[in-house]
Design an enzyme around this catalytic site. Structure first.
Site, mmCIF file in Angstrom:
data_model
loop_
_atom_site.group_PDB
_atom_site.id
_atom_site.type_symbol
_atom_site.label_atom_id
_atom_site.label_comp_id
_atom_site.label_asym_id
_atom_site.label_seq_id
_atom_site.Cartn_x
_atom_site.Cartn_y
_atom_site.Cartn_z
ATOM 1 N N TYR A 13 0.864 -1.179 0.000
ATOM 2 C CA TYR A 13 0.000 0.000 0.000
ATOM 3 C C TYR A 13 0.905 1.235 0.000
ATOM 4 O O TYR A 13 0.866 2.081 0.892
ATOM 5 C CB TYR A 13 -0.981 0.013 1.183
ATOM 6 C CG TYR A 13 -2.251 0.744 0.815
ATOM 7 C CD1 TYR A 13 -3.155 0.182 -0.086
ATOM 8 C CD2 TYR A 13 -2.526 2.013 1.311
ATOM 9 C CE1 TYR A 13 -4.290 0.857 -0.465
ATOM 10 C CE2 TYR A 13 -3.668 2.697 0.934
ATOM 11 C CZ TYR A 13 -4.539 2.109 0.047
ATOM 12 O OH TYR A 13 -5.667 2.787 -0.336
ATOM 13 N N GLN A 52 12.377 1.133 14.830
ATOM 14 C CA GLN A 52 12.603 -0.020 13.947
ATOM 15 C C GLN A 52 14.018 0.029 13.367
ATOM 16 O O GLN A 52 14.711 -0.991 13.269
ATOM 17 C CB GLN A 52 11.551 -0.004 12.833
ATOM 18 C CG GLN A 52 11.795 -0.991 11.720
ATOM 19 C CD GLN A 52 10.598 -1.124 10.808
ATOM 20 O OE1 GLN A 52 9.643 -1.795 11.138
ATOM 21 N NE2 GLN A 52 10.639 -0.499 9.645
ATOM 22 N N SER A 96 0.711 4.359 5.449
ATOM 23 C CA SER A 96 -0.380 3.604 4.819
ATOM 24 C C SER A 96 -1.633 3.681 5.683
ATOM 25 O O SER A 96 -2.756 3.585 5.192
ATOM 26 C CB SER A 96 0.029 2.141 4.640
ATOM 27 O OG SER A 96 1.241 2.076 3.935
ATOM 28 N N HIS A 131 7.660 5.264 0.731
ATOM 29 C CA HIS A 131 8.270 4.027 0.215
ATOM 30 C C HIS A 131 9.000 4.294 -1.096
ATOM 31 O O HIS A 131 10.088 3.777 -1.332
ATOM 32 C CB HIS A 131 7.197 2.973 -0.082
ATOM 33 C CG HIS A 131 6.366 2.558 1.085
ATOM 34 N ND1 HIS A 131 5.048 2.911 1.220
ATOM 35 C CD2 HIS A 131 6.673 1.797 2.167
ATOM 36 C CE1 HIS A 131 4.563 2.381 2.329
ATOM 37 N NE2 HIS A 131 5.528 1.707 2.927
#
Ligand code: PAF
Length: 284
Positions: free
Chosen positions: A25, A146, A179, A30
């Site tokens: 998505y 992350q 997203s 991205h």
């Protein structure tokens, strides 16, 4: 499924491979990772996999947005050569029983709010690193913890790859692209700008010379309180390597927050000191 978007020459294994792991998505964030990879690597691979092991039992795995045909088109336009779109059963076959746990930097922030989340992230990213053997792997700054977890894992497990952190891409009003923004109603979408406003209030205080954590956290809390639709889960001013909450900053700061707007959980961050941008984990 493995989708070959472009002819990959026989030197795949001899020239630089860049990997962009995603859950699909896709948005401009991205695609900025893909374009950066394209500009730096001979070969660019991406993965699209909504990884079940990083979602908690009450999270949005089932309704996480998906649009594979559109994603493949966008990846092709961004110059990606190869896309892996595995089924959950391919990544986690029957009797799968090996997980990667990064012990310390997963304890706070997202790790505290989402038990098991980083075990799922580390495991799937480790698998993707093994599958693609990339020289460089690209991740967005928006998921700052992350990035810290993945760099720690890469160092601890001896992957000789560079983890490249690319800036958060924002909407014109400052909302970080995600997203999950698709879940927001128009009123919630307007309210969601409070995250970036709160970060910027703390940024101004940091830039005025404040190096204690609590005034930064307090400023973010106060700004979030001005938006009635915002329900903060946590607000943090942490050390950018250990992710411990700051007393006094020694090596920069990572300002971050998770805020619910309606049922949607949004995260955002800003940081100072480039330790987060270094390609490999260096602890001083
Ligand atoms: O950032 C994401 O989209 C995911 O956590 C990742 C890195 C693709 C692992 O599933």
């Amino acid at each position: 499924m493995l989708v070959l978007l472009k002819f990959v020459n026989s030197r795949w294994h001899t020239r630089h491979v860049g990997l962009v792991p995603t859950m699909g998505y896709l948005h401009e964030g991205h695609l900025s990772l893909c374009r950066r990879a394209r500009s730096e690597c001979a070969h660019v691979a991406a993965s699209i996999f909504v990884n079940p092991t990083q979602f908690g039992p009450n999270e949005d795995l089932a309704r996480y947005p998906r649009d594979l045909p559109r994603d493949l088109r966008l990846l092709e336009q961004a110059g990606v050569d190869l896309v892996l779109t595995p089924d959950p059963g391919e990544m986690y076959p029957p009797n799968f029983q090996t997980y990667v746990t990064v012990e310390q930097v997963t304890q706070s922030l997202e790790g505290a709010a989402r038990p098991g989340h980083f075990r799922g992230v580390a495991t799937v990213v480790a698998k993707l690193f093994n599958i693609f053997q990339p020289d460089r792997a690209y991740f967005g700054q928006k998921d700052a913890q992350q990035v810290v977890v993945i760099k720690q894992m890469a160092r601890d497990l001896d992957w000789a790859l560079d983890v490249i952190v690319c800036p958060t891409v924002r909407e014109p009003d400052g909302l970080a692209m995600s997203s999950r923004n698709i879940y927001l109603t128009p009123e919630q979408r307007r309210a969601a700008t409070v995250l970036y406003r709160a970060l910027n209030v703390a940024k101004a205080i940091w830039e005025s010379g404040q190096r204690e954590g609590e005034p930064l956290r307090q400023a973010m809390r106060e700004t979030l309180a001005t938006e009635s639709l915002a329900r903060p889960e946590y607000v943090s001013a942490a050390d950018p390597i250990s992710l411990d909450e700051l007393g006094i900053a020694r090596r920069g700061v990572l300002l971050s927050m998770a805020v619910r707007i309606g049922a949607t959980r949004l995260i955002d961050n800003l940081f100072w000191n480039d330790v987060l941008l270094q390609e490999r984990l260096v602890v001083r």
